[in-house]
Design a protein around this motif. Structure first.
Motif, PDB file in Angstrom:
ATOM      1  N   THR A  47       0.850  -1.186   0.000  1.00  0.00           N
ATOM      2  CA  THR A  47       0.000   0.000   0.000  1.00  0.00           C
ATOM      3  C   THR A  47       0.887   1.238   0.000  1.00  0.00           C
ATOM      4  N   THR A  88      -2.818   3.694 -12.843  1.00  0.00           N
ATOM      5  CA  THR A  88      -3.643   3.214 -11.737  1.00  0.00           C
ATOM      6  C   THR A  88      -3.249   1.795 -11.362  1.00  0.00           C
ATOM      7  N   ARG A  89      -3.333   1.520 -10.078  1.00  0.00           N
ATOM      8  CA  ARG A  89      -2.921   0.207  -9.559  1.00  0.00           C
ATOM      9  C   ARG A  89      -3.652  -0.931 -10.268  1.00  0.00           C
ATOM     10  N   SER A  90      -4.901  -0.717 -10.637  1.00  0.00           N
ATOM     11  CA  SER A  90      -5.683  -1.789 -11.272  1.00  0.00           C
ATOM     12  C   SER A  90      -5.121  -2.185 -12.640  1.00  0.00           C
ATOM     13  N   THR A  91      -4.253  -1.365 -13.221  1.00  0.00           N
ATOM     14  CA  THR A  91      -3.688  -1.696 -14.535  1.00  0.00           C
ATOM     15  C   THR A  91      -2.199  -2.039 -14.483  1.00  0.00           C
ATOM     16  N   TRP A  92      -1.609  -2.087 -13.304  1.00  0.00           N
ATOM     17  CA  TRP A  92      -0.181  -2.403 -13.193  1.00  0.00           C
ATOM     18  C   TRP A  92       0.165  -3.745 -13.838  1.00  0.00           C
ATOM     19  N   GLU A  93      -0.665  -4.743 -13.622  1.00  0.00           N
ATOM     20  CA  GLU A  93      -0.370  -6.099 -14.127  1.00  0.00           C
ATOM     21  C   GLU A  93      -0.444  -6.180 -15.652  1.00  0.00           C
ATOM     22  N   THR A  94      -1.193  -5.290 -16.269  1.00  0.00           N
ATOM     23  CA  THR A  94      -1.393  -5.360 -17.718  1.00  0.00           C
ATOM     24  C   THR A  94      -0.672  -4.253 -18.485  1.00  0.00           C
ATOM     25  N   THR A  95      -0.017  -3.353 -17.776  1.00  0.00           N
ATOM     26  CA  THR A  95       0.698  -2.258 -18.429  1.00  0.00           C
ATOM     27  C   THR A  95       2.161  -2.643 -18.605  1.00  0.00           C
TER      28      THR A  95
END
Length: 66
Positions: free
Chosen positions: A30, A42-49
């Motif tokens: 966090t 955004t954190r929600s796109t870290w895995e796909t960016t």
């Protein structure tokens, strides 16, 4: 592939994601913010960016103090 992370040039594997880059710098789960080429990711796109050659990445972590 070469990227700059927090001002330091680094060679990273092709296709590395923002999430993987963050994991090389901190284990914090966090209080972490990331910008790639001046744009907040955004954190929600870290895995796909995925990062690209010569991208500039800034990873900021919040610290407590007073």
């Amino acid at each position: 592939m070469n990227v700059t992370i927090n001002g330091a040039a680094q060679e990273v594997p092709d296709g590395i994601t923002v999430a993987q880059a963050v994991q090389t710098l901190t284990t914090a789960t966090t209080g972490v913010a990331v910008a790639v080429n001046g744009e907040v990711v955004t954190r929600s796109t870290w895995e796909t960016t995925a990062l690209g050659d010569r991208d500039t990445v800034e990873v900021l972590t919040a610290v407590q103090g007073g």
